[in-house]
Design an enzyme around this catalytic site. Structure first.
Site, PDB file in Angstrom:
ATOM      1  N   GLU A  39      -0.045  -6.461  -2.992  1.00  0.00           N
ATOM      2  CA  GLU A  39      -1.657  -6.374  -4.142  1.00  0.00           C
ATOM      3  C   GLU A  39      -2.738  -7.543  -2.712  1.00  0.00           C
ATOM      4  O   GLU A  39      -2.800  -8.565  -3.240  1.00  0.00           O
ATOM      5  CB  GLU A  39      -2.552  -6.802  -5.031  1.00  0.00           C
ATOM      6  CG  GLU A  39      -3.039  -6.751  -5.721  1.00  0.00           C
ATOM      7  CD  GLU A  39      -3.278  -7.076  -7.380  1.00  0.00           C
ATOM      8  OE1 GLU A  39      -1.386  -7.591  -7.781  1.00  0.00           O
ATOM      9  OE2 GLU A  39      -3.996  -6.855  -7.890  1.00  0.00           O
ATOM     10  N   ARG A 265      13.470 -12.912  -6.013  1.00  0.00           N
ATOM     11  CA  ARG A 265      12.773 -12.741  -5.601  1.00  0.00           C
ATOM     12  C   ARG A 265      12.635 -14.731  -4.588  1.00  0.00           C
ATOM     13  O   ARG A 265      13.959 -15.135  -5.946  1.00  0.00           O
ATOM     14  CB  ARG A 265      11.137 -13.685  -6.534  1.00  0.00           C
ATOM     15  CG  ARG A 265      11.471 -13.908  -7.226  1.00  0.00           C
ATOM     16  CD  ARG A 265      10.546 -14.647  -8.419  1.00  0.00           C
ATOM     17  NE  ARG A 265       9.312 -14.700  -8.111  1.00  0.00           N
ATOM     18  CZ  ARG A 265       8.083 -14.197  -7.869  1.00  0.00           C
ATOM     19  NH1 ARG A 265       8.084 -12.559  -7.674  1.00  0.00           N
ATOM     20  NH2 ARG A 265       7.126 -14.757  -7.276  1.00  0.00           N
ATOM     21  N   LYS A 275       0.418 -16.221  -6.145  1.00  0.00           N
ATOM     22  CA  LYS A 275      -1.245 -16.275  -5.399  1.00  0.00           C
ATOM     23  C   LYS A 275      -2.201 -16.806  -6.273  1.00  0.00           C
ATOM     24  O   LYS A 275      -2.767 -17.257  -6.490  1.00  0.00           O
ATOM     25  CB  LYS A 275      -1.231 -14.899  -5.364  1.00  0.00           C
ATOM     26  CG  LYS A 275      -0.333 -14.009  -3.783  1.00  0.00           C
ATOM     27  CD  LYS A 275      -1.432 -12.951  -3.567  1.00  0.00           C
ATOM     28  CE  LYS A 275      -0.059 -11.890  -4.344  1.00  0.00           C
ATOM     29  NZ  LYS A 275      -1.019 -10.713  -4.397  1.00  0.00           N
TER      30      LYS A 275
HETATM   31  P1  ATP Z   1       2.941 -13.179  -6.531  1.00  0.00           P
HETATM   32  O1  ATP Z   1       3.770 -13.536  -7.717  1.00  0.00           O
HETATM   33  O2  ATP Z   1       2.479 -14.324  -5.943  1.00  0.00           O
HETATM   34  O3  ATP Z   1       1.477 -13.448  -7.456  1.00  0.00           O
HETATM   35  P2  ATP Z   1       3.234 -10.687  -6.436  1.00  0.00           P
HETATM   36  O4  ATP Z   1       4.147 -10.457  -6.063  1.00  0.00           O
HETATM   37  O5  ATP Z   1       1.914 -10.802  -7.196  1.00  0.00           O
HETATM   38  O6  ATP Z   1       2.633 -12.228  -5.782  1.00  0.00           O
HETATM   39  P3  ATP Z   1       3.107  -8.736  -4.164  1.00  0.00           P
HETATM   40  O7  ATP Z   1       1.599  -8.212  -3.649  1.00  0.00           O
HETATM   41  O8  ATP Z   1       2.415  -7.353  -6.001  1.00  0.00           O
HETATM   42  O9  ATP Z   1       2.594 -10.170  -5.158  1.00  0.00           O
HETATM   43  O10 ATP Z   1       3.790  -8.510  -3.585  1.00  0.00           O
HETATM   44  C1  ATP Z   1       4.302  -7.544  -2.141  1.00  0.00           C
HETATM   45  C2  ATP Z   1       5.653  -7.425  -2.350  1.00  0.00           C
HETATM   46  O11 ATP Z   1       5.893  -8.570  -1.948  1.00  0.00           O
HETATM   47  C3  ATP Z   1       6.044  -7.400  -4.344  1.00  0.00           C
HETATM   48  O12 ATP Z   1       7.269  -6.020  -3.191  1.00  0.00           O
HETATM   49  C4  ATP Z   1       6.660  -8.586  -4.421  1.00  0.00           C
HETATM   50  O13 ATP Z   1       7.750  -7.872  -4.677  1.00  0.00           O
HETATM   51  C5  ATP Z   1       7.176  -9.187  -3.675  1.00  0.00           C
HETATM   52  N1  ATP Z   1       7.184 -10.317  -3.506  1.00  0.00           N
HETATM   53  C6  ATP Z   1       5.961 -11.237  -3.766  1.00  0.00           C
HETATM   54  N2  ATP Z   1       6.790 -12.537  -4.524  1.00  0.00           N
HETATM   55  C7  ATP Z   1       8.037 -12.420  -3.716  1.00  0.00           C
HETATM   56  C8  ATP Z   1       9.088 -13.596  -3.779  1.00  0.00           C
HETATM   57  N3  ATP Z   1       8.782 -14.520  -4.348  1.00  0.00           N
HETATM   58  N4  ATP Z   1      10.297 -13.514  -2.946  1.00  0.00           N
HETATM   59  C9  ATP Z   1      10.158 -12.516  -2.688  1.00  0.00           C
HETATM   60  N5  ATP Z   1       9.515 -10.928  -2.406  1.00  0.00           N
HETATM   61  C10 ATP Z   1       8.177 -11.120  -3.119  1.00  0.00           C
HETATM   62 MG    MG Z   2       2.319  -8.001  -7.888  1.00  0.00          MG
END
Ligand code: ATP
Ligand code: MG
Length: 565
Positions: A39, A265, A275
């Site tokens: 995102e 994760r 983020k």
């Molecule tokens: P955050 O929790 O940091 O805001 P998010 O999950 O909202 O991250 P996205 O942009 O939706 O961020 O994530 C893109 C991809 O990265 C998704 O498939 C998510 O599962 C993966 N992802 C996000 N954080 C992690 C992590 N700590 N370890 C592994 N994969 C991750």
């Molecule tokens: Mg997300």
């Protein structure tokens, strides 16, 4: 001791790779298609790097492809700056999506049509409850939800209202479109989830074409299906969303049937991977920006001097599991040291200089001495370093009154200056405050290059610089951004920020060749650690960041574990 990543730890098969291999073997899929779906509401962090290495890595290993898809369904939080940074970061990590760059917004028209399809089938309805009321009706883990009074609207009324939502007739938050599934489901995600909300907001790509936007849940699986994604790999928090993912795939005329798989994760000690929180650090001015060298963002890591190869090694080393855990940040640092130990050029720099005058060395003389560029890599060759009567050494390499185990320079003691000569400290010069400001030494001309004909060996070898030739620089020393391994575990996370996480030193001195090192290259300052030029560098004012010290705490943790167990 070698700090290289053991070959056996690389490319270890994991449960996801096993599933992919089996699906190809059995003929369920002819090629594997994965995607990385960020995102664009912030910069990517090292957790995302794990997901990127997994998705792009699988595509590469199995001869398939991986799409980069922006999950751009929330225009109020998304920005072009983030889109650009994400693309740059994925490329820097060494991956390429080729022509497969997509956006959930590319599918808005199709997604809308599918929402109408559900309404026509009596499987979605327009709800006039407020967000709070919807939450209140949703129930809890132990109590079923309650039906909205609008749940029994006729199909005709729903079609009319949904169309008028799209036309912009209603203000934000007044209505939503919900799936009609089961308000008593044990899985809260199936209690009539919201599919569309009204947002009169301009979108970075679709501009003002839309004022209703699909939710993540409604957009994600269908986007996968449109793109022919075979394995939709995401983190464990989406496990409970999988029944909903499957419900959409079963109830819509989608062109393919992707399957979702979840993995744990990445969590890292001394690090926060969210983020939203990282954005707060940036907005509050706690760091130098998203790419501050202390940030766990990919751009921060790059600015800090971590090589992309080390991030890929790290991803391979931690593997992919189904259970959440916390990885010791020392392991990441170990991977960085492993790559840099092999690749980084060795150079001399003095961070806190102390003047040395070699009394028996002729004034005006300059000698050029051979210094190895990288003892770990014979092909790296050597360079010339200049030696003269006045030198700089590291202040902490001298003690007037040394304790027992201090073998470096002290009054009357002889040490080796690396690649140069043995020198002996004869006299101290002090300022009015009584501080040592200069050492008067002598050298032994017979020890040129670092060996004595009589075989004597000083206990210490120091780095040094010729005073007339050294280049001044600013050097920023970095430590962990948080001073506890589990930031925020007790109270406010912000109080766990390490106030000493950055120390900027002025008046450091460098070997002249260092002024020409380009941003993006990391070198070793001998005995001090790995350092890289910062983009803040200006002509005549180089700025270097400390990437890491030389001490590998992960190796120590491992050896200790072996001794204990
Ligand atoms: P955050 O929790 O940091 O805001 P998010 O999950 O909202 O991250 P996205 O942009 O939706 O961020 O994530 C893109 C991809 O990265 C998704 O498939 C998510 O599962 C993966 N992802 C996000 N954080 C992690 C992590 N700590 N370890 C592994 N994969 C991750
Ligand atoms: Mg997300």
């Amino acid at each position: 001791m070698s700090t290289e990543t053991p070959a056996g730890e690389r490319e270890r098969a994991d449960f996801i790779r096993e599933i992919v291999a089996e699906d190809l073997r059995s003929g369920k899929h002819r090629t594997v298609v994965t995607r990385f779906p960020p995102e664009p509401n912030g910069y990517l962090h090292i957790g995302h790097a794990k997901s990127i290495c997994l998705n792009f890595g699988i595509a590469r290993e199995f001869g398939g492809r991986c799409h980069l898809r922006f999950d751009d369904t929330n225009p109020t939080k998304e920005e072009q700056e983030y889109i650009d940074a994400i693309e740059a970061d994925v490329r820097w990590l060494g991956f390429d999506w080729g022509e497969h760059l997509y956006h959930a917004s590319d599918y808005f028209e199709q997604l809308y049509a599918w929402a109408v399809h559900l309404v026509r089938a009596g499987k979605a309805y327009v709800d006039d409850l407020s967000a709070d009321e919807i939450r209140e009706h949703r129930g809890t883990l132990t109590e079923p939800g309650r039906d909205s009074p609008y749940r029994r609207r006729s199909i005709e009324e729903n079609l009319d209202l949904f169309e008028r939502m799209r036309k912009g007739e209603f203000p934000d938050g007044t209505r939503v479109l919900r799936a009609k599934i089961d308000m008593a489901s044990g899985n809260i995600n199936l209690r009539d989830p919201v599919l569309y909300r009204i947002l009169h907001a301009s979108h970075p790509r679709t501009g003002d074409a839309w004022c209703v936007y699909p939710t993540y849940d409604f957009a994600h699986g269908q986007s996968d299906a449109i793109e022919g994604v075979t394995h939709s790999i995401c983190t464990l928090e989406f496990e409970d969303h999988r029944p909903l993912y499957d419900w959409f795939i079963e109830n819509l005329p989608v062109p393919s049937r992707p399957r979702q798989y979840e993995f744990a994760r990445l969590n890292l000690s001394y690090t926060v991977l969210s983020k939203r929180f990282l954005l707060r650090l940036v907005n509050d001015g706690r760091v130098r920006g998203w790419d501050d060298p202390r940030m766990p963002t990919i751009s921060g890591i790059r600015r800090r001097g971590y090589p992309a190869e080390a991030i890929r090694d790290f991803a391979a080393m931690i593997g992919v599991a189904k259970r959440d855990s916390v990885v010791d940040v020392a392991m990441l640092e170990h991977c960085v040291r492993g790559v840099l130990n092999r690749k980084a050029a060795r150079r001399f720099a003095v961070l806190r200089p102390l003047k040395v005058v070699i009394e028996n060395y002729p004034e005006g003389w300059v000698e050029e001495l051979d210094a190895a560029n990288n003892p770990e890599d014979p092909t790296a060759g050597s360079r010339k370093v200049r030696f003269s009567r006045e030198l700089w050494i590291e202040r902490e390499d001298f003690m007037e009154d040394p304790p027992k185990k201090f073998y470096r320079l002290a009054p009357g003691r002889e040490v080796r200056l690396r690649y140069a000569y043995f020198v002996t400290c004869r006299e101290l010069v002090k300022n009015a405050a009584g501080e040592v400001v200069e050492l008067r030494c002598t050298y032994d001309p017979a020890t040129r290059g670092g060996d004595a004909p009589d075989g004597r060996r000083p206990k210490a070898t120091l780095h040094w610089l010729s005073a007339a030739h050294a280049v001044p620089a600013e050097v920023r020393l970095y430590e962990h951004l948080f001073n506890r391994p589990d930031p925020g575990a007790e109270g406010d996370i912000l109080t766990d920020i390490n106030p000493g996480s950055e120390a900027a030193l002025d008046g450091c001195l460098l070997e002249p060749s260092l002024a020409a090192v380009p941003v993006g290259e990391t070198v070793q300052f001998e005995r001090l650690g790995y350092f890289c030029p910062d983009p803040d560098s200006r002509p005549g004012h180089p700025v270097f960041n400390r990437t890491l010290t030389l001490k590998d705490t992960w190796v120590r943790i491992l050896t200790k574990g072996q001794q204990d167990g």
